[in-house]
Design a protein around this motif. Structure first.
Motif, PDB file in Angstrom:
ATOM      1  N   VAL A 123       0.857  -1.185   0.000  1.00 34.14           N
ATOM      2  CA  VAL A 123       0.000   0.000   0.000  1.00 34.14           C
ATOM      3  C   VAL A 123       0.889   1.228   0.000  1.00 34.14           C
ATOM      4  O   VAL A 123       1.882   1.292   0.722  1.00 34.14           O
ATOM      5  N   ARG A 125       0.388   5.300   0.557  1.00 35.16           N
ATOM      6  CA  ARG A 125      -0.586   6.280   1.004  1.00 35.16           C
ATOM      7  C   ARG A 125       0.145   7.549   1.430  1.00 35.16           C
ATOM      8  O   ARG A 125       1.356   7.536   1.666  1.00 35.16           O
ATOM      9  N   ASP A 157      -5.946   6.271  -7.556  1.00 29.92           N
ATOM     10  CA  ASP A 157      -6.914   6.937  -6.692  1.00 29.92           C
ATOM     11  C   ASP A 157      -7.271   8.252  -7.361  1.00 29.92           C
ATOM     12  O   ASP A 157      -6.469   8.815  -8.126  1.00 29.92           O
ATOM     13  N   ARG A 164      -5.670  13.317   1.410  1.00 27.88           N
ATOM     14  CA  ARG A 164      -5.037  12.013   1.548  1.00 27.88           C
ATOM     15  C   ARG A 164      -5.430  11.079   0.406  1.00 27.88           C
ATOM     16  O   ARG A 164      -6.579  11.038  -0.014  1.00 27.88           O
ATOM     17  N   PHE A 165      -4.440  10.354  -0.096  1.00 26.72           N
ATOM     18  CA  PHE A 165      -4.679   9.360  -1.139  1.00 26.72           C
ATOM     19  C   PHE A 165      -4.227   8.000  -0.645  1.00 26.72           C
ATOM     20  O   PHE A 165      -3.463   7.870   0.318  1.00 26.72           O
ATOM     21  N   ARG A 166      -4.689   6.967  -1.342  1.00 22.90           N
ATOM     22  CA  ARG A 166      -4.323   5.602  -0.967  1.00 22.90           C
ATOM     23  C   ARG A 166      -4.312   4.727  -2.223  1.00 22.90           C
ATOM     24  O   ARG A 166      -5.305   4.654  -2.943  1.00 22.90           O
ATOM     25  N   GLU A 168      -3.971   0.977  -3.277  1.00 16.67           N
ATOM     26  CA  GLU A 168      -4.062  -0.377  -2.728  1.00 16.67           C
ATOM     27  C   GLU A 168      -3.535  -1.405  -3.725  1.00 16.67           C
ATOM     28  O   GLU A 168      -3.605  -1.220  -4.940  1.00 16.67           O
ATOM     29  N   THR A 212       3.224  -1.023   4.120  1.00 20.18           N
ATOM     30  CA  THR A 212       2.586   0.251   3.809  1.00 20.18           C
ATOM     31  C   THR A 212       3.641   1.339   3.778  1.00 20.18           C
ATOM     32  O   THR A 212       4.433   1.479   4.721  1.00 20.18           O
ATOM     33  N   ASP A 214       4.320   5.308   3.592  1.00 18.93           N
ATOM     34  CA  ASP A 214       3.728   6.624   3.809  1.00 18.93           C
ATOM     35  C   ASP A 214       4.631   7.692   3.201  1.00 18.93           C
ATOM     36  O   ASP A 214       5.851   7.683   3.423  1.00 18.93           O
TER      37      ASP A 214
END
Length: 280
Positions: A123, A125, A157, A164-166, A168, A212, A214
């Motif tokens: 991920v 994000r 996204d 905020r974006f994510r 996946e 993940t 960041d």
């Protein structure tokens, strides 16, 4: 060195239909071939020849939307001497064939959400930011396998404001994160005019499964050093304006009639710069 590279990029946009060699592009920057290639890659993230190939496909996209010329004529106009090569490269880069791209300009197209793939994925994000206040924006973010925003992203996204974006389900490997922001207010109904106001890029991120990552993604105004966005969005994300788009496109095309067959540019001796040894 940036002004020299920008001068070469201006030459690409002005002379995209010509069989430009690496030496000619370097000469436009007043640099040696070796030095030009090294500086160009450091400033743009890709080679001069791949940048030129992206410029040509970007021009082809605009011509498909603005005129009624057939695909063969457009292929020659943007510097290809093979319809098959042009069509396959356009389809791979834009995500749809040239004919389908033109057809979708009348109705818009949905955001291309990648299909879910079984198995543990990573991920990405974070927070998308702007360098200055702006009106309402739609921001597209995707993970691509090359510095150019082309083809189907492995994850994407879409935001209707900075925030905020994510992403996946990003597979293991190195991926380029690319973002483009277009206005949501006073949208020009002509899709070829719907160019990004701001863009952003993160150089290859190494993604690992079940991890993940960041990060922050800061956008900046679109400039000469930024690679064209080849994927069909954002310009075709106009489904909310189909009637206006059809009316405007029809009017524009009537003012750009198809040239007579005798006016079609002759095939060029060497145009496929992605495979030409002169651009290795």
């Amino acid at each position: 060195m940036q002004p020299a590279v920008e001068h070469a990029i201006e030459a690409m946009w002005d002379r995209y239909e010509e069989p430009l060699t690496l030496s000619e592009m370097a000469a436009a920057a007043s640099l040696s071939r070796f030095h030009f290639s090294r500086v160009f890659r450091s400033l743009t993230g890709t080679s001069p020849c791949r940048f030129l190939a992206a410029v040509r496909l970007s021009k082809a996209k605009d011509t498909l939307l603005q005129t009624s010329r057939n695909v063969t004529e457009i292929a020659y106009e943007v510097g290809y001497n093979s319809l098959g090569t042009f069509t396959s490269r356009f389809t791979r880069s834009v995500g749809v064939s040239p004919a389908r791209y033109r057809q979708l300009s009348r109705s818009g197209m949905p955001v291309p959400l990648p299909a879910a793939v079984p198995g543990a994925r990573g991920v990405v994000r974070g927070l998308v930011g702007l360098p200055e206040p702006a009106g309402p924006l739609r921001i597209y973010i995707g993970a691509f396998d090359s510095p150019i925003a082309q083809g189907m992203p492995v994850a994407c996204d879409v935001l209707d404001a900075p925030g905020r974006f994510r992403l996946e389900g990003v597979p293991d490997g190195a991926w380029f994160i690319r973002a483009a922001a277009v206005p949501l207010r006073d949208v020009d109904p002509r899709p070829w005019k719907r160019k990004p106001l701001f863009v952003g890029a993160l150089e290859p991120l190494h993604i690992r499964r079940e991890k993940t990552l960041d990060l922050d993604l800061e956008l900046h105004p679109l400039g000469l050093l930024d690679l064209p966005v080849l994927i069909a969005l954002p310009e075709l994300d106009s489904a909310e304006l189909p009637e206006v788009v059809e009316r405007v496109i029809g009017s524009e095309r009537r003012t750009h009639p198809r040239p007579a067959r005798s006016e079609r540019p002759a095939p060029r001796a060497s145009v496929d710069l992605l495979t030409s040894p002169r651009c290795a």
